[in-house]
Design an enzyme around this catalytic site. Sequence first.
Site, PDB file in Angstrom:
ATOM      1  N   ARG A  49       1.232  -0.942   0.058  1.00  0.00           N
ATOM      2  CA  ARG A  49       0.219   0.357  -0.133  1.00  0.00           C
ATOM      3  C   ARG A  49       0.737   1.080   0.117  1.00  0.00           C
ATOM      4  NH1 ARG A  49      -4.643   1.808   4.301  1.00  0.00           N
ATOM      5  NH2 ARG A  49      -5.514   3.363   2.735  1.00  0.00           N
ATOM      6  N   SER A  63     -10.221   8.613  15.937  1.00  0.00           N
ATOM      7  CA  SER A  63     -10.867   7.102  16.907  1.00  0.00           C
ATOM      8  C   SER A  63      -9.665   7.195  18.150  1.00  0.00           C
ATOM      9  CB  SER A  63     -11.061   6.722  15.888  1.00  0.00           C
ATOM     10  OG  SER A  63     -11.426   5.031  16.704  1.00  0.00           O
ATOM     11  N   GLY A  87       0.229  -2.864   9.691  1.00  0.00           N
ATOM     12  CA  GLY A  87      -0.607  -1.836  10.510  1.00  0.00           C
ATOM     13  C   GLY A  87       0.078  -0.031  10.083  1.00  0.00           C
ATOM     14  N   GLU A  88       0.605  -0.360   9.029  1.00  0.00           N
ATOM     15  CA  GLU A  88       0.899   1.056   8.599  1.00  0.00           C
ATOM     16  C   GLU A  88       0.167   2.527   8.759  1.00  0.00           C
ATOM     17  OE1 GLU A  88       3.686   3.466   5.195  1.00  0.00           O
ATOM     18  OE2 GLU A  88       3.742   1.610   5.418  1.00  0.00           O
ATOM     19  N   ARG A  89      -1.329   2.088   8.361  1.00  0.00           N
ATOM     20  CA  ARG A  89      -2.329   2.864   8.658  1.00  0.00           C
ATOM     21  C   ARG A  89      -2.611   3.532  10.435  1.00  0.00           C
ATOM     22  NH1 ARG A  89      -7.953   3.002   8.872  1.00  0.00           N
ATOM     23  NH2 ARG A  89      -8.543   4.911   7.780  1.00  0.00           N
ATOM     24  N   ARG A  90      -2.206   2.221  11.014  1.00  0.00           N
ATOM     25  CA  ARG A  90      -2.277   2.483  12.251  1.00  0.00           C
ATOM     26  C   ARG A  90      -1.075   3.890  12.763  1.00  0.00           C
ATOM     27  NH1 ARG A  90      -3.107  -2.796  13.638  1.00  0.00           N
ATOM     28  NH2 ARG A  90      -3.300  -3.852  11.703  1.00  0.00           N
ATOM     29  N   ASN A 122      -3.937  -6.520   3.884  1.00  0.00           N
ATOM     30  CA  ASN A 122      -5.204  -5.013   2.955  1.00  0.00           C
ATOM     31  C   ASN A 122      -6.293  -5.574   2.405  1.00  0.00           C
ATOM     32  OD1 ASN A 122      -3.419  -1.947   3.336  1.00  0.00           O
ATOM     33  ND2 ASN A 122      -1.591  -3.638   2.956  1.00  0.00           N
TER      34      ASN A 122
END
Length: 296
Positions: A49, A63, A87-90, A122
Amino acid sequence: MSAKPLGRGLDALLGNWAAGATAPAGPDTSEKVRKLPHDQIVPCPLQPRKEFEEDSLQELADSIRSRGIMQPLVVRERDGRFELIAGERRWRAAKLAGLSEVPALVRSVTDVEALELALIENLQRTDLNPIEEAEGYANLQGRFELTQEEISRVVGKPRATVANALRLLDLDPIVKAFVSKGQLTAGHAKALLAIKDAALQRALAERTIRHGLSVRQVEGAAAAFASGKTKTGRQKKGAPAKESDVEVKDLQNRLRRRFATQVTLRCAAGKGRIEVEFYSLDDLNRVVSLMGLDDE
């Protein structure tokens, strides 16, 4: 090279557990989630991603600020730091939320397992755009020498899905960017693959975005570009410009790019005609506008 073991999936890596709980799977059942300094974690170059929407990240950050990170990141030790596997988005959202530490599970995995798990995470969450998905498959295929059949088993998708995704990497780079940004769908992109000329492919892609063409409309226009035939499939009558006539051929290509449709120059004995195709009344109005006749 051996690419096994494959197909472990996220469930084997994460399971349904919260920060501080004992991992239910893996060779060491005493393994726990750790709090790691945010700045000691780095993105993984194998991560498929590449696009992260700012609005979506900000929503997740809000959040996290109020509820914390519900699912731990997964990392591996690499050169004295921790490299993200999942977990890169987190991780990015945690930085926006101002967190100095994040919950993470440190695991020992190979490159092929890291890429496999990043892809699965993903894909299961439909987070990848079509180009990122294709590049992920290409990485498995090229870097780790997996066949399309093996990739299919790893990600749990039909082989035809993998093959069709990989074809998108043959698109012109600008067209691939349109797909990555969501301006074109995978269906549009597959239709555009029928056009091998990069400039013409870009022109039809831009026309699709500008006028909101459907996949079926793009398929029809692409088929006309590719075959030099009319919409009915009948070969046009008359002699088109000869391949050896460089100047005429160049002009024909420039007209095609200008009008983003099939244009044919027919020359004989010093005279001829120009044929410009259109596929609907809206398309005709578009061509007329490009000719500068819409205000007359």
